[in-house]
Scaffold this motif. Structure first.
Motif: not given
Ligand code: MG
Ligand code: AMP
Length: 331
Positions: A112-114, A116-118, A132-136, A288-290
């Protein structure tokens, strides 16, 4: 170069505008290559973004391999961001992942992408943070609590980045508008705008309407940009702070493209200092998305539970999977 005991996981990111391939071994990022789809005008067109992914996938893959110094046959599994995101983009990414899994004779790890940001916060030293996930497209405050990734607060309408980009477009600024708005904001002064936080959730549509009205009435771009940032970011920081207070956690991690904004970073730092929490902001390539974050999370999952390796044909996309839908059976 690598012992056969080394876990080498290749990750693929494909959920929206970015197609990326990253390679991770034992928590170490060996490469993180990406190519971003940029619409000629307006916002993202999902089919165009998917086409972009199809066109760049092999090149990005080869470059990631080359930069990592890893031999393709040493890859033990492929982590793929199969959720959440734009369906055409997810399909394209998954197709590529399945092709490579087949060629290499390895299994897939759906990530899950979110989440992964965590989890990538761990690569900069966080242990059990609030994100705090602040993306587009996404705006969420997430933390792991009682066996699940919980969404403590989120946007009720648009993602913060899309909100900023839409406002920027009204001012005649091309996508992505965030960086240009940040520059304008440095020269602006404060105007009161709608500040909308309901419980833990935020909403931007009222502020958007007000910004457009004020601009059409002749208010300066600089003042609008500054005031937009002050209000919108304070809302996010307020939600993040309450999540820290509620969970008793002592670490904040930033994620998403909007987290590149230095004013948002400054506000987050101040809040963390005031409540004696540790502040973590990964470097821009991991913010950023990676795909390195997808590989990193995939590896964590596999180290926790080998059963998470899945036969490629069994993996599907789940475009609307919510962060709190993720079954956590690896921690
Ligand atoms: Mg993202
Ligand atoms: P992401 O969806 O995570 O790739 O992030 C893309 C979003 O980040 C776009 O909406 C950009 O406008 C926004 N963005 C990038 N840099 C900045 C910045 N310095 N300030 C505000 N927003 C930004």
């Amino acid at each position: 170069m690598f012992d056969f005991l080394d876990m080498i996981i290749l990750g693929i990111e494909c959920t929206a505008h970015t197609f990326g391939v990253g390679i991770v071994s034992n928590g170490k990022i060996l490469s993180n290559v990406k190519d971003m789809y940029k619409p000629k005008k307006g916002g993202i067109i999902p089919m165009d973004s998917a086409k972009h992914h199809r066109e760049v996938s092999e090149i990005v893959y080869q470059q990631a391999l080359q930069e990592s110094g890893v031999n393709e046959k040493d890859i033990k599994g492929i982590a793929i961001s199969n959720a959440p995101g734009l369906a055409p983009c997810l399909i394209e990414g998954l197709k590529f992942a399945k092709k490579k899994a087949d060629e290499l004779g390895v299994k897939l790890i759906p990530v899950n992408h979110c989440v992964a940001h965590l989890e990538i916060g761990q690569s900069v030293g966080a242990k059990d943070p609030v994100l705090l996930y602040a993306s587009g497209a996404n705006t969420q405050v997430i933390a792991f609590a009682e066996g699940k990734y919980r969404v403590f607060g989120e946007t009720l309408d648009s993602g913060i980045g899309n909100f900023i980009d839409t406002f920027a477009r009204h001012l005649g600024i091309a996508f992505p508008g965030g960086p240009e708005i940040e520059k304008l904001a440095r020269k602006g002064k404060y105007i009161e705008l709608p500040y909308s936080i309901k419980g833990m959730d935020v909403s931007f549509s009222g502020m958007q309407t007000k910004l457009k009205q004020l601009y059409d009435l002749g208010t300066k771009k600089e003042d609008l940009s500054y005031s937009m940032q002050e209000h919108a970011f304070a809302m996010l920081i307020e939600a993040a702070e309450r999540a820290l207070a509620h969970t008793g956690k002592k670490e904040l991690v930033l994620g998403g493209g909007v987290a590149c904004n230095s004013r948002l970073q400054e506000m987050a730092k101040i809040m963390c200092k005031e409540r004696k929490a540790k502040y973590f902001c990964p470097e821009r390539p991991l913010l950023v998305d990676n795909a390195a974050m997808i590989a990193f999370t995939g590896e964590l999952m596999i180290k926790g539970n080998k059963k998470l390796f899945q036969d490629a044909e069994k993996v599907d996309i789940t475009p609307r999977e919510r962060t709190d839908d993720v079954v956590v059976n690896w921690r």
